[in-house]
Motif scaffolding. Sequence first.
Motif, PDB file in Angstrom:
ATOM      1  N   GLU A 218       0.818  -1.226   0.000  1.00  0.00           N
ATOM      2  CA  GLU A 218       0.000   0.000   0.000  1.00  0.00           C
ATOM      3  C   GLU A 218       0.846   1.267   0.000  1.00  0.00           C
ATOM      4  O   GLU A 218       0.448   2.292  -0.528  1.00  0.00           O
ATOM      5  CB  GLU A 218      -0.929   0.065   1.236  1.00  0.00           C
ATOM      6  CG  GLU A 218      -1.889  -1.088   1.393  1.00  0.00           C
ATOM      7  CD  GLU A 218      -1.262  -2.246   2.143  1.00  0.00           C
ATOM      8  OE1 GLU A 218      -0.663  -3.105   1.460  1.00  0.00           O
ATOM      9  OE2 GLU A 218      -1.354  -2.297   3.375  1.00  0.00           O
ATOM     10  N   THR A 219       2.027   1.210   0.639  1.00  0.00           N
ATOM     11  CA  THR A 219       2.875   2.413   0.674  1.00  0.00           C
ATOM     12  C   THR A 219       3.998   2.353  -0.362  1.00  0.00           C
ATOM     13  O   THR A 219       4.457   3.393  -0.835  1.00  0.00           O
ATOM     14  CB  THR A 219       3.487   2.614   2.085  1.00  0.00           C
ATOM     15  OG1 THR A 219       4.021   1.360   2.534  1.00  0.00           O
ATOM     16  CG2 THR A 219       2.455   3.121   3.067  1.00  0.00           C
ATOM     17  N   PHE A 220       4.444   1.140  -0.724  1.00  0.00           N
ATOM     18  CA  PHE A 220       5.604   1.022  -1.625  1.00  0.00           C
ATOM     19  C   PHE A 220       5.203   1.141  -3.100  1.00  0.00           C
ATOM     20  O   PHE A 220       5.858   1.854  -3.876  1.00  0.00           O
ATOM     21  CB  PHE A 220       6.303  -0.309  -1.358  1.00  0.00           C
ATOM     22  CG  PHE A 220       7.717  -0.380  -1.852  1.00  0.00           C
ATOM     23  CD1 PHE A 220       8.553   0.739  -1.815  1.00  0.00           C
ATOM     24  CD2 PHE A 220       8.234  -1.556  -2.366  1.00  0.00           C
ATOM     25  CE1 PHE A 220       9.869   0.669  -2.271  1.00  0.00           C
ATOM     26  CE2 PHE A 220       9.548  -1.640  -2.813  1.00  0.00           C
ATOM     27  CZ  PHE A 220      10.363  -0.524  -2.770  1.00  0.00           C
ATOM     28  N   LEU A 221       4.137   0.455  -3.489  1.00  0.00           N
ATOM     29  CA  LEU A 221       3.774   0.462  -4.919  1.00  0.00           C
ATOM     30  C   LEU A 221       3.447   1.872  -5.435  1.00  0.00           C
ATOM     31  O   LEU A 221       3.864   2.222  -6.550  1.00  0.00           O
ATOM     32  CB  LEU A 221       2.611  -0.504  -5.196  1.00  0.00           C
ATOM     33  CG  LEU A 221       2.881  -1.981  -4.878  1.00  0.00           C
ATOM     34  CD1 LEU A 221       1.738  -2.865  -5.375  1.00  0.00           C
ATOM     35  CD2 LEU A 221       4.195  -2.472  -5.474  1.00  0.00           C
ATOM     36  N   PRO A 222       2.751   2.716  -4.659  1.00  0.00           N
ATOM     37  CA  PRO A 222       2.500   4.079  -5.164  1.00  0.00           C
ATOM     38  C   PRO A 222       3.797   4.868  -5.402  1.00  0.00           C
ATOM     39  O   PRO A 222       3.857   5.704  -6.308  1.00  0.00           O
ATOM     40  CB  PRO A 222       1.668   4.727  -4.050  1.00  0.00           C
ATOM     41  CG  PRO A 222       1.035   3.599  -3.334  1.00  0.00           C
ATOM     42  CD  PRO A 222       2.013   2.461  -3.404  1.00  0.00           C
ATOM     43  N   ILE A 223       4.848   4.591  -4.619  1.00  0.00           N
ATOM     44  CA  ILE A 223       6.132   5.277  -4.839  1.00  0.00           C
ATOM     45  C   ILE A 223       6.719   4.828  -6.173  1.00  0.00           C
ATOM     46  O   ILE A 223       7.164   5.638  -6.993  1.00  0.00           O
ATOM     47  CB  ILE A 223       7.126   4.978  -3.688  1.00  0.00           C
ATOM     48  CG1 ILE A 223       6.600   5.563  -2.382  1.00  0.00           C
ATOM     49  CG2 ILE A 223       8.510   5.528  -4.015  1.00  0.00           C
ATOM     50  CD1 ILE A 223       7.473   5.266  -1.163  1.00  0.00           C
ATOM     51  N   ILE A 224       6.678   3.516  -6.410  1.00  0.00           N
ATOM     52  CA  ILE A 224       7.231   2.978  -7.669  1.00  0.00           C
ATOM     53  C   ILE A 224       6.463   3.572  -8.846  1.00  0.00           C
ATOM     54  O   ILE A 224       7.053   4.009  -9.834  1.00  0.00           O
ATOM     55  CB  ILE A 224       7.143   1.433  -7.668  1.00  0.00           C
ATOM     56  CG1 ILE A 224       8.020   0.874  -6.541  1.00  0.00           C
ATOM     57  CG2 ILE A 224       7.562   0.858  -9.012  1.00  0.00           C
ATOM     58  CD1 ILE A 224       7.846  -0.606  -6.275  1.00  0.00           C
ATOM     59  N   LYS A 225       5.149   3.618  -8.707  1.00  0.00           N
ATOM     60  CA  LYS A 225       4.291   4.147  -9.784  1.00  0.00           C
ATOM     61  C   LYS A 225       4.602   5.613 -10.068  1.00  0.00           C
ATOM     62  O   LYS A 225       4.691   6.027 -11.218  1.00  0.00           O
ATOM     63  CB  LYS A 225       2.815   3.973  -9.370  1.00  0.00           C
ATOM     64  CG  LYS A 225       1.894   3.813 -10.546  1.00  0.00           C
ATOM     65  CD  LYS A 225       0.537   3.241 -10.145  1.00  0.00           C
ATOM     66  CE  LYS A 225       0.559   1.722 -10.095  1.00  0.00           C
ATOM     67  NZ  LYS A 225      -0.580   1.117  -9.418  1.00  0.00           N
ATOM     68  N   THR A 226       4.791   6.379  -9.017  1.00  0.00           N
ATOM     69  CA  THR A 226       4.989   7.820  -9.216  1.00  0.00           C
ATOM     70  C   THR A 226       6.338   8.117  -9.904  1.00  0.00           C
ATOM     71  O   THR A 226       6.518   9.174 -10.497  1.00  0.00           O
ATOM     72  CB  THR A 226       4.853   8.577  -7.874  1.00  0.00           C
ATOM     73  OG1 THR A 226       4.850   9.953  -8.140  1.00  0.00           O
ATOM     74  CG2 THR A 226       5.953   8.324  -6.903  1.00  0.00           C
ATOM     75  N   LEU A 227       7.273   7.170  -9.848  1.00  0.00           N
ATOM     76  CA  LEU A 227       8.566   7.381 -10.506  1.00  0.00           C
ATOM     77  C   LEU A 227       8.580   6.868 -11.947  1.00  0.00           C
ATOM     78  O   LEU A 227       9.571   7.031 -12.651  1.00  0.00           O
ATOM     79  CB  LEU A 227       9.697   6.687  -9.730  1.00  0.00           C
ATOM     80  CG  LEU A 227       9.931   7.171  -8.300  1.00  0.00           C
ATOM     81  CD1 LEU A 227      11.240   6.609  -7.751  1.00  0.00           C
ATOM     82  CD2 LEU A 227       9.990   8.689  -8.231  1.00  0.00           C
TER      83      LEU A 227
END
Length: 228
Positions: A218-227
């Motif tokens: 929930e916290t890691f995948l959105p970071i990957i997506k935003t990059l």
Amino acid sequence: MKLIIGNWKMNGNLDEKNFLFKDLSNTKTKNKIIMCLPFTLIGGENFGITLGAQDVSNHENGAYTGDISATMLKDAGVQYVLCGHSERRLHHNETNEMVKEKATTAIKNGIIPVICVGETMEEKNAGHTIAVIKKMLSESIPENGEYIIAYEPRWAIGSGVTPTNSEIVLAVKIIFDTLPNSMPILYGGSINATNAKEIASIPYVDGLLIGSASLKSETFLPIIKTLD
Ligand code: PEP
């Protein structure tokens, strides 16, 4: 392409690893993801995820009860290892000299060390940030081989506070100028889905080292997506 390294510290269990790694293996990204797990979670099914460890012994082998060598890590499929994370420097009294030995041993065994450097809040307030970084680099980086540098201000780790963009660019430019060869430079400290893209876009920042936000999809995948 940005490097995104997750550091689980002393957290997580097998179920949580399987859950996150399955999600990561189903995530299409142009970035490179590396997960630094606790030693006990490194073996077993890894769903094609690139593995890192959080520490390595500075010794090759022998009577060092409780330590894990670079050959053992290599044997377990580890490709990267954190060296001199500030929590190791703080809680285990790791010196620059030890960090250099660890990084050198890792390289010798085909593992890429991620050497962590960064100032304390006291050093920052005293205006010593640049001097501290330069000293850590000159005493911790190996003579030869490939490595990664992570700029992690100690006061930014786990605090929810990050440096300003101009503070980051100043530090990473100093690192870039100080290294004898061009090596990837990461920023680490309180990265989340809101600040990741802006910080990863700062000149000389090749990626991010992420602690608590790397623990759960929930916290890691959105970071990957935003990059992406
Ligand atoms: C870290 O452990 O290297 C780190 C950056 O932690 P956090 O993202 O939780 O600040």
